[in-house]
Design an enzyme around this catalytic site. Sequence first.
Site, PDB file in Angstrom:
ATOM      1  N   SER A  17      15.336  23.322  11.665  1.00  0.00           N
ATOM      2  CA  SER A  17      15.990  23.522  10.368  1.00  0.00           C
ATOM      3  C   SER A  17      15.957  22.239   9.532  1.00  0.00           C
ATOM      4  CB  SER A  17      17.444  23.930  10.583  1.00  0.00           C
ATOM      5  OG  SER A  17      18.131  22.875  11.236  1.00  0.00           O
ATOM      6  N   CYS A  80      14.419  23.689  18.009  1.00  0.00           N
ATOM      7  CA  CYS A  80      15.728  24.061  17.480  1.00  0.00           C
ATOM      8  C   CYS A  80      16.370  25.043  18.450  1.00  0.00           C
ATOM      9  CB  CYS A  80      15.545  24.714  16.111  1.00  0.00           C
ATOM     10  SG  CYS A  80      17.076  25.341  15.404  1.00  0.00           S
ATOM     11  N   CYS A 194      22.043  20.682  20.461  1.00  0.00           N
ATOM     12  CA  CYS A 194      21.423  20.858  19.140  1.00  0.00           C
ATOM     13  C   CYS A 194      20.511  19.654  18.979  1.00  0.00           C
ATOM     14  CB  CYS A 194      22.493  20.879  18.049  1.00  0.00           C
ATOM     15  SG  CYS A 194      21.857  20.650  16.366  1.00  0.00           S
TER      16      CYS A 194
HETATM   17  N1  DGL Z   1      18.770  21.492  15.124  1.00  0.00           N
HETATM   18  C1  DGL Z   1      19.207  22.827  15.255  1.00  0.00           C
HETATM   19  C2  DGL Z   1      19.500  23.213  16.714  1.00  0.00           C
HETATM   20  O1  DGL Z   1      18.964  22.615  17.630  1.00  0.00           O
HETATM   21  C3  DGL Z   1      20.313  23.367  14.386  1.00  0.00           C
HETATM   22  C4  DGL Z   1      20.839  22.637  13.226  1.00  0.00           C
HETATM   23  C5  DGL Z   1      21.335  23.600  12.143  1.00  0.00           C
HETATM   24  O2  DGL Z   1      22.445  24.119  12.247  1.00  0.00           O
HETATM   25  O3  DGL Z   1      20.550  23.831  11.244  1.00  0.00           O
HETATM   26  O4  DGL Z   1      20.244  24.137  16.956  1.00  0.00           O
END
Ligand code: DGL
Length: 271
Positions: A17, A80, A194
Site C-alpha cells: 500500500s 503487504c 505489517c
Molecule cells: N504494509 C501493509 C501491511 O503489511 C499495510 C499498511 C496499510 O494499512 O496500508 O499490512
Amino acid sequence: MATEPYSSKHPIGVFDSGIGGLSILRALRLELPHENFVYVADSGHAPYGERDDSHVIARARTITAYLQAKHHIKALVMACNTATAAAIHLLRQAHPELPIIGVEPALKPAVAQSQTRRIGVMATRGTLGSVKFRSLVESLAGQADFICQPCDGLADAIEHQDAIKTIALCQHYTRAMGAFGTQSGQIDTLVLGCTHYPFARDHLIQQLGPDVRLIDNGEPVARQTRRVLPQLASGETLGQCLLLTTGEAAFVKQAAQHWLGLECRVDSLID
Ligand code: DGL
C-alpha cells in the site's frame, strides 16, 4: 498473440500500500542481488488496513494485471500482510502460471523463540480480522498466548515519515498490550505484522528495551521467493530496481534512499 516466455531477466514484481514493502524489498535485494525488481507503492490508495476487503482486492488485481502486462514479471511478491490476507487466494486462482509469494505475521518463528509464551502481535485491523489470520492462530492453539493489537494510524504515520506521531502511537499500542519483558507473564516477543512497522523498530526497541525480541518476515519471504522462482538471474552485474507509486514520488524516493540506500528513479503511476 503468443505470450513471450518468462526468462531469468524478467523482473520480480513487488507491491504494498506504500513504502512498507520496502522492508521486504531490502531483504529480497540481499537474498537475490542479481534480480531486477519493479516495486509499486500504492500510496494513492492507502491505507489498506483500515479499508474494506473489496478495496484491497480491487487494488491487488489492478496492480497485478498492470505488472504482468507492462513489465512481464516472472513472480509477484505481495509485500503487504493486509493484501495477502484479503487477496492472495484470488490472485493465485486468476494467475495460476505466476508464482505469488505472500507475507503473513511471523507467529511460528515467534513461538519457536519465545520463552514466556506470551507473544504480542501488532498488525492492521484488516490483517487481524481476516480468516487467514484466524486460522494461523488456531493452528498454534495451546502453544502460546497471542496478544493481538490493531494499530490504526501507525502505517500512515510511518508512510508520511511523521516521527512524533509514530513514537506516540507505538507507545500507545504497546502499553495497551500489557507488560513486556523476560519474566514469566510478560510479553518477550513482538511480531511486527505489517511491513511498515520494521521502519519503527528503533523506536520500539527504545520503548520496550533490548531484551524484547522483535520479529518481522523480510528474510523468510526472501528465502521463499528464491525457492519458488522459476529461473534465477545470474551474472556479474547487480539487478536494477524501478520504483513506481500512485502517490507522491518524492516520499518514496526519500524512503528508498533512507532505508535501503537505494538511489533510483521513482515514476508516478496513474491508475
Ligand atoms: N504494509 C501493509 C501491511 O503489511 C499495510 C499498511 C496499510 O494499512 O496500508 O499490512
